[in-house]
Design a protein around this motif. Structure first.
Motif, short mmCIF file in Angstrom:
data_model
loop_
_atom_site.label_atom_id
_atom_site.label_comp_id
_atom_site.label_asym_id
_atom_site.label_seq_id
_atom_site.Cartn_x
_atom_site.Cartn_y
_atom_site.Cartn_z
N ASP A 1 -1.42 13.52 -26.35
CA ASP A 1 -2.10 12.53 -25.45
C ASP A 1 -3.64 14.18 -25.96
O ASP A 1 -4.04 15.43 -26.39
N PRO A 2 -5.07 12.83 -25.87
CA PRO A 2 -5.82 13.84 -26.40
C PRO A 2 -6.63 14.26 -24.69
O PRO A 2 -6.89 13.96 -24.14
N VAL A 3 -6.59 15.90 -25.32
CA VAL A 3 -7.24 16.63 -24.16
C VAL A 3 -8.71 17.18 -24.35
O VAL A 3 -8.88 17.58 -25.35
N TRP A 4 -9.99 17.11 -23.31
CA TRP A 4 -11.23 18.28 -23.74
C TRP A 4 -11.60 18.22 -23.05
O TRP A 4 -11.40 18.04 -22.23
N SER A 5 -11.96 19.65 -22.97
CA SER A 5 -12.82 20.37 -22.06
C SER A 5 -14.63 19.29 -21.65
O SER A 5 -14.99 19.95 -23.03
N LEU A 6 -14.44 19.70 -19.99
CA LEU A 6 -16.05 19.26 -20.31
C LEU A 6 -16.47 20.15 -19.68
O LEU A 6 -16.21 21.65 -18.43
N PRO A 7 -18.12 19.90 -19.58
CA PRO A 7 -18.52 20.99 -19.14
C PRO A 7 -18.41 21.07 -17.40
O PRO A 7 -18.36 20.09 -16.90
N LEU A 8 -18.98 22.38 -16.81
CA LEU A 8 -19.30 22.75 -15.38
C LEU A 8 -20.34 21.58 -14.94
O LEU A 8 -21.53 23.26 -14.25
N HIS A 9 -20.82 21.09 -15.38
CA HIS A 9 -22.75 20.31 -15.22
C HIS A 9 -22.99 20.71 -14.15
O HIS A 9 -23.15 20.42 -12.67
N ALA A 10 -23.76 22.50 -13.76
CA ALA A 10 -24.71 21.75 -12.36
C ALA A 10 -25.49 21.61 -12.14
O ALA A 10 -25.04 20.86 -10.65
N PRO A 11 -26.29 20.64 -12.84
CA PRO A 11 -27.11 19.64 -11.86
C PRO A 11 -25.81 18.60 -11.47
O PRO A 11 -26.65 17.72 -10.10
N TYR A 12 -24.96 18.32 -12.21
CA TYR A 12 -24.31 17.70 -11.31
C TYR A 12 -23.74 17.11 -9.36
O TYR A 12 -23.57 16.79 -9.18
N ARG A 13 -23.91 18.89 -9.61
CA ARG A 13 -23.34 19.50 -8.08
C ARG A 13 -24.15 18.82 -6.72
O ARG A 13 -23.56 18.63 -5.70
N LYS A 14 -24.97 18.70 -6.97
CA LYS A 14 -26.36 17.18 -5.98
C LYS A 14 -25.88 16.35 -5.21
O LYS A 14 -25.99 16.19 -4.93
N VAL B 1 -24.85 15.35 6.63
CA VAL B 1 -23.49 14.90 7.98
C VAL B 1 -22.52 16.06 7.61
O VAL B 1 -22.17 15.94 8.25
N ALA B 2 -22.34 16.76 6.75
CA ALA B 2 -20.60 17.69 6.48
C ALA B 2 -21.33 18.66 5.19
O ALA B 2 -22.64 19.17 5.04
N ASP B 3 -20.65 19.50 5.31
CA ASP B 3 -20.93 20.38 4.35
C ASP B 3 -21.24 19.96 2.84
O ASP B 3 -22.05 20.82 2.37
N MET B 4 -20.32 19.65 2.10
CA MET B 4 -20.66 18.73 0.93
C MET B 4 -19.69 17.38 1.26
O MET B 4 -18.39 16.99 2.15
N LYS B 5 -19.67 15.93 0.37
CA LYS B 5 -18.80 15.22 -0.04
C LYS B 5 -17.64 15.39 -0.70
O LYS B 5 -18.16 16.63 -1.86
N ASN B 6 -17.03 14.15 -0.87
CA ASN B 6 -15.20 14.80 -1.93
C ASN B 6 -15.57 14.38 -3.33
O ASN B 6 -15.10 14.28 -3.74
N CYS B 7 -16.47 13.13 -2.49
CA CYS B 7 -17.21 12.71 -4.14
C CYS B 7 -18.43 12.20 -4.43
O CYS B 7 -19.20 12.39 -3.27
N GLY B 8 -18.85 12.70 -5.60
CA GLY B 8 -20.26 12.21 -5.90
C GLY B 8 -20.61 10.45 -5.57
O GLY B 8 -19.94 9.58 -5.62
N SER B 9 -22.26 10.45 -5.14
CA SER B 9 -22.50 9.41 -4.92
C SER B 9 -22.43 8.31 -5.93
O SER B 9 -23.11 6.62 -5.90
N GLY B 10 -23.08 8.71 -7.34
CA GLY B 10 -23.45 8.16 -7.73
C GLY B 10 -22.17 8.18 -9.33
O GLY B 10 -21.06 7.71 -8.71
N GLY B 11 -22.72 6.63 -10.40
CA GLY B 11 -20.83 6.76 -10.60
C GLY B 11 -20.83 7.01 -12.38
O GLY B 11 -20.74 6.76 -13.27
N TYR B 12 -21.57 8.17 -12.32
CA TYR B 12 -21.43 8.85 -13.72
C TYR B 12 -20.91 10.32 -13.13
O TYR B 12 -21.08 10.62 -12.81
N GLY B 13 -20.24 11.26 -14.69
CA GLY B 13 -19.67 12.48 -13.84
C GLY B 13 -18.87 12.39 -13.40
O GLY B 13 -18.29 13.36 -12.59
N GLY B 14 -17.89 11.89 -12.74
CA GLY B 14 -17.12 11.55 -11.50
C GLY B 14 -15.85 12.80 -12.20
O GLY B 14 -15.03 13.54 -10.93
#
Length: 92
Positions: A5-18, A24-37
């Motif tokens: 099974d292919p498994v690899w580590s992805l970065p916790l790329h801080a700029p995606y946090r935005k 209207v809330a503390d945070m959303k539970n999914c990103g609004s863009g189509g990248y870095g899901g």
């Protein structure tokens, strides 16, 4: 690799946090863009885990795009075998 099974580590790329910011809330539970899901999902989980706790986020592909011996095209639990092997080797 042991489970093929292919498994690899992805970065916790801080700029995606935005992508999780909300007006209207503390945070959303999914990103609004189509990248870095998978990365954005991990950043969401990171908000709830203390820095002293080891954790893992695995994003599974549930579809086999091409037939191979013993693995026909269609639905498949790709990555779950590797996770099971990891847990068995770590926790017995």
């Amino acid at each position: 690799e042991e489970e093929s099974d292919p498994v690899w580590s992805l970065p916790l790329h801080a700029p995606y946090r935005k992508e999780l910011d909300s007006k209207v809330a503390d945070m959303k539970n999914c990103g609004s863009g189509g990248y870095g899901g998978a990365i954005t999902a991990a950043l969401y989980l990171k908000e709830f885990v203390g820095s002293d706790i080891e954790w893992i986020h695995m994003d599974f592909m549930g579809f086999n795009a091409a037939s191979r011996p013993g693995r026909p095209e269609g639905g498949e639990a790709q990555g779950i075998r590797a996770l099971f092997q990891y847990l068995a080797s770590r926790y017995g």
